[in-house]
Design a protein around this motif. Structure first.
Motif, PDB file in Angstrom:
ATOM      1  N   ALA A  37       3.975  -6.844   6.997  1.00  0.00           N
ATOM      2  CA  ALA A  37       3.818  -8.123   6.306  1.00  0.00           C
ATOM      3  C   ALA A  37       2.371  -8.348   5.909  1.00  0.00           C
ATOM      4  O   ALA A  37       1.453  -7.854   6.569  1.00  0.00           O
ATOM      5  CB  ALA A  37       4.279  -9.271   7.208  1.00  0.00           C
ATOM      6  N   THR A  38       2.180  -9.096   4.826  1.00  0.00           N
ATOM      7  CA  THR A  38       0.838  -9.582   4.515  1.00  0.00           C
ATOM      8  C   THR A  38       0.568 -10.777   5.420  1.00  0.00           C
ATOM      9  O   THR A  38       1.500 -11.443   5.887  1.00  0.00           O
ATOM     10  CB  THR A  38       0.725  -9.959   3.030  1.00  0.00           C
ATOM     11  N   PRO A  39      -0.727 -11.065   5.702  1.00  0.00           N
ATOM     12  CA  PRO A  39      -1.070 -11.992   6.786  1.00  0.00           C
ATOM     13  C   PRO A  39      -0.532 -13.416   6.679  1.00  0.00           C
ATOM     14  O   PRO A  39       0.061 -13.926   7.629  1.00  0.00           O
ATOM     15  CB  PRO A  39      -2.608 -11.984   6.778  1.00  0.00           C
ATOM     16  N   TYR A  68       0.043  -4.457  -1.685  1.00  0.00           N
ATOM     17  CA  TYR A  68       1.450  -4.539  -2.033  1.00  0.00           C
ATOM     18  C   TYR A  68       2.147  -3.178  -2.095  1.00  0.00           C
ATOM     19  O   TYR A  68       3.355  -3.118  -2.331  1.00  0.00           O
ATOM     20  CB  TYR A  68       1.605  -5.198  -3.407  1.00  0.00           C
ATOM     21  N   VAL A  69       1.404  -2.094  -1.896  1.00  0.00           N
ATOM     22  CA  VAL A  69       1.988  -0.760  -2.046  1.00  0.00           C
ATOM     23  C   VAL A  69       2.319  -0.130  -0.698  1.00  0.00           C
ATOM     24  O   VAL A  69       3.442   0.353  -0.477  1.00  0.00           O
ATOM     25  CB  VAL A  69       1.041   0.162  -2.849  1.00  0.00           C
ATOM     26  N   THR A  70       1.362  -0.143   0.216  1.00  0.00           N
ATOM     27  CA  THR A  70       1.522   0.531   1.509  1.00  0.00           C
ATOM     28  C   THR A  70       2.744   0.062   2.294  1.00  0.00           C
ATOM     29  O   THR A  70       3.455   0.898   2.879  1.00  0.00           O
ATOM     30  CB  THR A  70       0.259   0.370   2.363  1.00  0.00           C
ATOM     31  N   PRO A  71       3.039  -1.251   2.344  1.00  0.00           N
ATOM     32  CA  PRO A  71       4.221  -1.653   3.133  1.00  0.00           C
ATOM     33  C   PRO A  71       5.536  -1.130   2.579  1.00  0.00           C
ATOM     34  O   PRO A  71       6.487  -0.909   3.337  1.00  0.00           O
ATOM     35  CB  PRO A  71       4.158  -3.192   3.109  1.00  0.00           C
ATOM     36  N   ASN A  72       5.611  -0.899   1.268  1.00  0.00           N
ATOM     37  CA  ASN A  72       6.829  -0.304   0.707  1.00  0.00           C
ATOM     38  C   ASN A  72       6.887   1.196   0.976  1.00  0.00           C
ATOM     39  O   ASN A  72       7.952   1.757   1.233  1.00  0.00           O
ATOM     40  CB  ASN A  72       6.921  -0.583  -0.796  1.00  0.00           C
ATOM     41  N   ASP A  73       5.724   1.856   0.918  1.00  0.00           N
ATOM     42  CA  ASP A  73       5.678   3.278   1.275  1.00  0.00           C
ATOM     43  C   ASP A  73       6.123   3.468   2.727  1.00  0.00           C
ATOM     44  O   ASP A  73       6.901   4.376   3.040  1.00  0.00           O
ATOM     45  CB  ASP A  73       4.253   3.817   1.106  1.00  0.00           C
ATOM     46  N   ALA A  74       5.622   2.604   3.607  1.00  0.00           N
ATOM     47  CA  ALA A  74       5.952   2.710   5.032  1.00  0.00           C
ATOM     48  C   ALA A  74       7.429   2.438   5.283  1.00  0.00           C
ATOM     49  O   ALA A  74       8.058   3.062   6.152  1.00  0.00           O
ATOM     50  CB  ALA A  74       5.097   1.728   5.841  1.00  0.00           C
ATOM     51  N   LEU A  75       8.014   1.533   4.513  1.00  0.00           N
ATOM     52  CA  LEU A  75       9.439   1.219   4.676  1.00  0.00           C
ATOM     53  C   LEU A  75      10.315   2.363   4.183  1.00  0.00           C
ATOM     54  O   LEU A  75      11.272   2.768   4.846  1.00  0.00           O
ATOM     55  CB  LEU A  75       9.764  -0.068   3.913  1.00  0.00           C
ATOM     56  N   GLU A  76       9.983   2.909   3.033  1.00  0.00           N
ATOM     57  CA  GLU A  76      10.767   4.023   2.487  1.00  0.00           C
ATOM     58  C   GLU A  76      10.717   5.240   3.397  1.00  0.00           C
ATOM     59  O   GLU A  76      11.713   5.949   3.577  1.00  0.00           O
ATOM     60  CB  GLU A  76      10.249   4.385   1.097  1.00  0.00           C
ATOM     61  N   SER A  77       9.544   5.485   4.013  1.00  0.00           N
ATOM     62  CA  SER A  77       9.372   6.663   4.873  1.00  0.00           C
ATOM     63  C   SER A  77       9.956   6.468   6.267  1.00  0.00           C
ATOM     64  O   SER A  77      10.053   7.420   7.034  1.00  0.00           O
ATOM     65  CB  SER A  77       7.889   7.013   4.991  1.00  0.00           C
ATOM     66  N   GLY A  78      10.328   5.240   6.605  1.00  0.00           N
ATOM     67  CA  GLY A  78      10.908   4.977   7.922  1.00  0.00           C
ATOM     68  C   GLY A  78       9.893   4.628   8.990  1.00  0.00           C
ATOM     69  O   GLY A  78      10.256   4.488  10.159  1.00  0.00           O
ATOM     70  N   ASN A  83      10.101  -5.027   5.669  1.00  0.00           N
ATOM     71  CA  ASN A  83       8.836  -5.665   5.327  1.00  0.00           C
ATOM     72  C   ASN A  83       9.103  -7.031   4.735  1.00  0.00           C
ATOM     73  O   ASN A  83      10.221  -7.344   4.301  1.00  0.00           O
ATOM     74  CB  ASN A  83       7.937  -4.794   4.439  1.00  0.00           C
ATOM     75  N   TYR A  84       8.059  -7.854   4.736  1.00  0.00           N
ATOM     76  CA  TYR A  84       8.180  -9.241   4.300  1.00  0.00           C
ATOM     77  C   TYR A  84       6.887  -9.598   3.593  1.00  0.00           C
ATOM     78  O   TYR A  84       5.882  -9.886   4.231  1.00  0.00           O
ATOM     79  CB  TYR A  84       8.424 -10.123   5.523  1.00  0.00           C
ATOM     80  N   PHE A  85       6.896  -9.500   2.268  1.00  0.00           N
ATOM     81  CA  PHE A  85       5.701  -9.837   1.489  1.00  0.00           C
ATOM     82  C   PHE A  85       6.010 -10.000   0.015  1.00  0.00           C
ATOM     83  O   PHE A  85       5.224 -10.583  -0.726  1.00  0.00           O
ATOM     84  CB  PHE A  85       4.623  -8.745   1.643  1.00  0.00           C
ATOM     85  N   GLN A  86       7.164  -9.492  -0.432  1.00  0.00           N
ATOM     86  CA  GLN A  86       7.397  -9.343  -1.861  1.00  0.00           C
ATOM     87  C   GLN A  86       8.597 -10.143  -2.354  1.00  0.00           C
ATOM     88  O   GLN A  86       9.493 -10.488  -1.583  1.00  0.00           O
ATOM     89  CB  GLN A  86       7.621  -7.874  -2.191  1.00  0.00           C
ATOM     90  N   HIS A  87       8.579 -10.407  -3.660  1.00  0.00           N
ATOM     91  CA  HIS A  87       9.717 -11.084  -4.271  1.00  0.00           C
ATOM     92  C   HIS A  87      10.629 -10.041  -4.920  1.00  0.00           C
ATOM     93  O   HIS A  87      10.282  -8.868  -5.055  1.00  0.00           O
ATOM     94  CB  HIS A  87       9.265 -12.147  -5.268  1.00  0.00           C
ATOM     95  N   ILE A  88      11.814 -10.488  -5.333  1.00  0.00           N
ATOM     96  CA  ILE A  88      12.847  -9.568  -5.814  1.00  0.00           C
ATOM     97  C   ILE A  88      12.429  -8.804  -7.075  1.00  0.00           C
ATOM     98  O   ILE A  88      12.623  -7.580  -7.146  1.00  0.00           O
ATOM     99  CB  ILE A  88      14.176 -10.316  -6.015  1.00  0.00           C
ATOM    100  N   GLY A 200       0.441 -16.740  -4.032  1.00  0.00           N
ATOM    101  CA  GLY A 200       0.278 -17.612  -2.885  1.00  0.00           C
ATOM    102  C   GLY A 200      -0.221 -16.935  -1.633  1.00  0.00           C
ATOM    103  O   GLY A 200      -1.042 -17.501  -0.894  1.00  0.00           O
ATOM    104  N   ASN A 201       0.269 -15.709  -1.345  1.00  0.00           N
ATOM    105  CA  ASN A 201      -0.129 -15.080  -0.087  1.00  0.00           C
ATOM    106  C   ASN A 201      -1.569 -14.596  -0.099  1.00  0.00           C
ATOM    107  O   ASN A 201      -2.103 -14.194   0.941  1.00  0.00           O
ATOM    108  CB  ASN A 201       0.826 -13.944   0.310  1.00  0.00           C
ATOM    109  N   TYR A 202      -2.229 -14.639  -1.249  1.00  0.00           N
ATOM    110  CA  TYR A 202      -3.664 -14.371  -1.306  1.00  0.00           C
ATOM    111  C   TYR A 202      -4.453 -15.659  -1.539  1.00  0.00           C
ATOM    112  O   TYR A 202      -5.609 -15.778  -1.125  1.00  0.00           O
ATOM    113  CB  TYR A 202      -3.989 -13.351  -2.402  1.00  0.00           C
TER     114      TYR A 202
END
Length: 269
Positions: A37-39, A68-78, A83-88, A200-202
């Motif tokens: 997640a972002t802070p 916004y990139v690393t948390p999706n990379d980490a999720l895809e790789s397992g 993750n909780y930071f992004q919109h649809i 908003g999250n920034y």
């Protein structure tokens, strides 16, 4: 002989206890939910529900990211479970661009996007040729331009959609110039431009409140709901659904009402 059997019994009991403990630890390990997640507000809201999930047998581990990139990379790789930071729209665009398989497990909140400035106090005060900084990722750039269109500053082509770029601008009466900047950097360069459209999250960690500081704020009908994202196939996982349910609790609602009283975070049903 009796002594031998007594010793053997003790040894077997000890081994059984060790294996039982190991099995218990292994079982507990399967109940760990690692969420990137972002802070602010995402990690803050997640940390509010740690005890709620513990009561249901899940250990929530919150891993913070600042991009916004690393948390999706980490999720895809397992590496993480959600993750909780992004919109649809961002999630869907990211999947298309990277060939990933991430899905929405539950919508939690909206953070209204806003145009901020340290140099002018109203939209009408923006001078001709003013420089506006916008996020450089496809969906948030399009979102920023749609906001500026809603503010009456520009007009976009009808075909541009949610992923509009400056090339889709068909009318720009003030001759605005655009700087495409990484979203996380926008609050830091706000004083160097005439205005910046900031997520908003920034904006929140930078002390910016959309309804107080924004020259123009996104409407309540925003399609940009922030979601719990998971790898496809895991959206109905019991732990993930427990997490979504916890984030919709009265405790979280009360916290949001107290700490984001100006609509910086808007929870969804």
């Amino acid at each position: 002989m009796k002594k031998f059997f007594a010793v053997l019994t003790v040894v077997l009991f000890a081994l059984t206890s060790v294996f039982a403990a190991g099995a218990k630890e292994a079982s507990a390990a399967t109940n760990v939910i690692k969420v990137g997640a972002t802070p602010d507000p995402h990690a803050i809201l997640l940390n509010l529900v740690v005890d709620n999930l513990a009561a249901e047998g899940y250990k929530l581990e919150v891993i913070e990211f600042t991009d916004y990139v690393t948390p999706n990379d980490a999720l895809e790789s397992g590496e993480i479970d959600a993750n909780y930071f992004q919109h649809i729209p961002y999630l869907e665009s990211f999947n298309t661009e990277h060939g990933y398989h991430l899905v929405n497990a539950g919508g939690i909140h909206v953070e209204p996007l806003a145009l901020y400035s340290k140099k002018v106090a109203a939209l009408a005060d923006l001078k001709d040729g003013a420089t506006i900084a916008i996020p450089n990722d496809p969906t948030n750039e399009g979102r920023a331009l749609l906001l500026l269109q809603s503010a009456g500053l520009i007009k976009l082509s009808d075909a541009s959609g949610l992923e509009a770029t400056p090339a889709d601008i068909t009318s720009n009466p003030k001759g605005l110039k655009f700087r495409e900047i990484e979203a996380a950097t926008l609050p830091r360069i706000l004083e160097d431009v005439d205005g910046a459209v900031i997520n908003g999250n920034y904006a929140i960690p930078a002390g910016l409140i959309a309804t107080r500081d924004g020259l123009f704020v996104e409407g309540a009908d925003s399609p940009y709901v922030n979601v719990i994202a998971v790898k496809a196939g895991n959206e109905n996982n019991a732990g993930i659904q427990a997490l979504v349910k916890a984030l919709k609790s009265d405790e979280v609602a009360a916290y949001v009402s107290e700490h984001y009283p100006n609509g910086e975070v808007v929870l969804v049903d």
